[in-house]
Design an enzyme around this catalytic site. Structure first.
Site, mmCIF file in Angstrom:
data_model
loop_
_atom_site.group_PDB
_atom_site.id
_atom_site.type_symbol
_atom_site.label_atom_id
_atom_site.label_comp_id
_atom_site.label_asym_id
_atom_site.label_seq_id
_atom_site.Cartn_x
_atom_site.Cartn_y
_atom_site.Cartn_z
ATOM 1 N N GLY A 69 67.188 56.763 8.406
ATOM 2 C CA GLY A 69 67.904 55.600 8.897
ATOM 3 C C GLY A 69 67.003 54.511 9.435
ATOM 4 O O GLY A 69 67.278 53.320 9.267
ATOM 5 N N THR A 70 65.908 54.890 10.092
ATOM 6 C CA THR A 70 65.001 53.890 10.661
ATOM 7 C C THR A 70 64.394 53.005 9.579
ATOM 8 O O THR A 70 64.398 51.768 9.680
ATOM 9 C CB THR A 70 63.884 54.579 11.468
ATOM 10 O OG1 THR A 70 64.460 55.185 12.628
ATOM 11 C CG2 THR A 70 62.815 53.589 11.887
ATOM 12 N N ASN A 149 75.334 56.320 19.213
ATOM 13 C CA ASN A 149 74.716 57.643 19.211
ATOM 14 C C ASN A 149 74.644 58.295 20.583
ATOM 15 O O ASN A 149 74.336 59.478 20.689
ATOM 16 C CB ASN A 149 73.309 57.561 18.612
ATOM 17 C CG ASN A 149 72.425 56.550 19.320
ATOM 18 O OD1 ASN A 149 72.839 55.415 19.562
ATOM 19 N ND2 ASN A 149 71.213 56.933 19.668
ATOM 20 N N SER A 197 71.257 58.704 7.438
ATOM 21 C CA SER A 197 70.151 59.651 7.540
ATOM 22 C C SER A 197 70.697 61.062 7.346
ATOM 23 O O SER A 197 71.643 61.471 8.029
ATOM 24 C CB SER A 197 69.481 59.525 8.915
ATOM 25 O OG SER A 197 68.256 60.217 8.944
ATOM 26 N N HIS A 199 69.806 64.120 8.035
ATOM 27 C CA HIS A 199 69.785 65.195 9.031
ATOM 28 C C HIS A 199 70.895 65.077 10.068
ATOM 29 O O HIS A 199 71.055 65.959 10.913
ATOM 30 C CB HIS A 199 68.411 65.276 9.712
ATOM 31 C CG HIS A 199 68.108 64.167 10.664
ATOM 32 N ND1 HIS A 199 68.123 64.344 12.024
ATOM 33 C CD2 HIS A 199 67.760 62.885 10.446
ATOM 34 C CE1 HIS A 199 67.798 63.205 12.614
ATOM 35 N NE2 HIS A 199 67.562 62.310 11.677
ATOM 36 N N CYS A 318 65.327 59.528 19.950
ATOM 37 C CA CYS A 318 64.204 58.646 19.652
ATOM 38 C C CYS A 318 63.486 58.164 20.900
ATOM 39 O O CYS A 318 62.378 57.631 20.817
ATOM 40 C CB CYS A 318 64.695 57.445 18.843
ATOM 41 S SG CYS A 318 65.309 57.905 17.214
#
Length: 370
Positions: A69-70, A149, A197, A199, A318
């Protein structure tokens, strides 16, 4: 170990792992090679793209595979914004976005003289009238996450997409926490860019994708013509196949899975000590639950829970290990600064059991009393 940190990462599914092993053992060619093994690998790359495109109801050429995603957020934002800065220098996002979005906007402000409006939530929720007031003629892009998130708050992306139908600004949605939990249809929502993403939905780490409706993007990674020249480098085929497998599997019977998670959440909240409160928004994804535990600092509580064999977090993975307070909790509850040092995040998946929830609440009561 009782695992209640699924917003950070999920356990890879057995089906996704088996699909990856099959690719690594028997279909190990480079998808860009022209020989038989290369063509064989390219077939699985194509099938994975088709599978993901089908889940989103988009075209296969609108899916770009990335490392997660980043990277997908960086690719969409930097590429589009810098290419269209002659049309305007104003951008809109929210103050509760992931750092892979916020740091892009900070750099665009500092190095390229863009003006960014950061919308502040009200009681954890973003107000659509605040967005409408911020939208200007020179706004060239709006970026909003689908689900936060740290709190699970749902942002009004459908309403924003509808408003932008009458405005030339592009619409970017960080769908990392949403994808795989509920269906996501970019065209229906009026979304130009969406990121995911693997995961986060029982796929492998280190792989994700970008949906784009824009025909021209500038690659941030140079060196080859892979991914329609949008992302150079040999594709991570085992991970891509695992991601496609996991997304399809996650969306099977998604309503039943969400109901299971909703029941777990309700059971947990009903069993909390009276002193513990919920950082709650009006509209939320049930998979994420933010709790305020006033008796003990979050660092101490996380350590004690870990020693008891329970994995939860203090916020975004993160920023784990930093001493900085959560920018999300600070933005959502500016009148309650004490919440930042006492908020922990519980996040569920369809693998979470009632026993997991019961053990957590019992352990929490032992730690804080009540």
């Amino acid at each position: 170990m009782i695992y209640l940190d699924n917003a950070a990462t999920t356990k890879i599914s057995s089906k996704a792992m088996a699909a990856m092993m099959e690719i690594m053992q028997n279909h190990y060619g480079n998808p860009s090679s022209i020989h038989g093994l290369g063509r064989d690998a390219r077939k699985y790359l194509r099938q994975s793209r088709e599978s993901i495109a089908k889940q989103l109801e988009v075209s296969t050429d609108q899916i770009i595979f990335t490392s997660g995603g980043t990277e997908a957020n960086n690719l969409a934002l930097f590429s589009y914004i810098l290419e269209h800065q002659d049309q305007g220098k104003h951008l809109i996002t929210s103050a509760i976005e992931h750092h892979s979005v916020l740091e892009v906007f900070h750099r665009l402000e500092q190095e390229y003289a863009f003006e960014v409006t950061y919308l502040e939530p009200r009681d954890g929720q973003l107000a659509i009238d605040d967005f409408q007031a911020a939208l200007r003629d020179d706004t060239i892009l709006v970026s909003m996450m689908a689900a936060n998130n740290e709190t699970g708050a749902l942002l009004p992306i459908a309403q924003i997409g509808k408003i932008l139908q009458e405005h030339p600004a592009a619409f970017h949605v960080d769908a990392v926490q949403w994808m795989g939990k509920r269906p996501f249809y970019p065209k229906e929502l009026g979304v130009d860019f969406a990121t995911a993403s693997a995961h986060k939905f029982h796929g492998p780490k280190g792989v994700g994708f970008l949906y784009t409706s824009q025909p021209k993007l500038k690659s941030l990674i140079l060196g080859g013509t892979q991914e329609n020249k949008y992302r150079a480098g040999t594709e991570n085929l085992p991970a891509i196949v695992g991601m496609a497998t996991a997304l399809e599997e996650s969306l099977e019977n998604w309503e039943y899975k969400e109901e299971h998670i909703r029941n777990l959440r309700q059971t947990l909240v009903a069993s909390l000590p009276a002193s513990v409160t919920v950082n709650e928004a009006k509209d939320q994804l049930p998979h994420v639950l933010s709790l305020v535990v006033p008796q003990v600092s979050k660092d101490s509580l996380l350590l004690q829970l870990d020693l008891a064999g329970i994995a939860v977090s203090g916020g975004s993975a993160c920023t784990a290990g930093t001493l900085e307070p959560s920018h999300v909790i600070a933005a959502c509850y500016p009148d309650h600064p004490e919440r930042n040092n006492h908020s922990i995040r519980i996040s569920f998946s369809d693998d979470t059991s009632l026993d997991d929830v019961t053990t957590f609440t019992q352990t929490l009561k032992k730690i804080i009393g009540g």
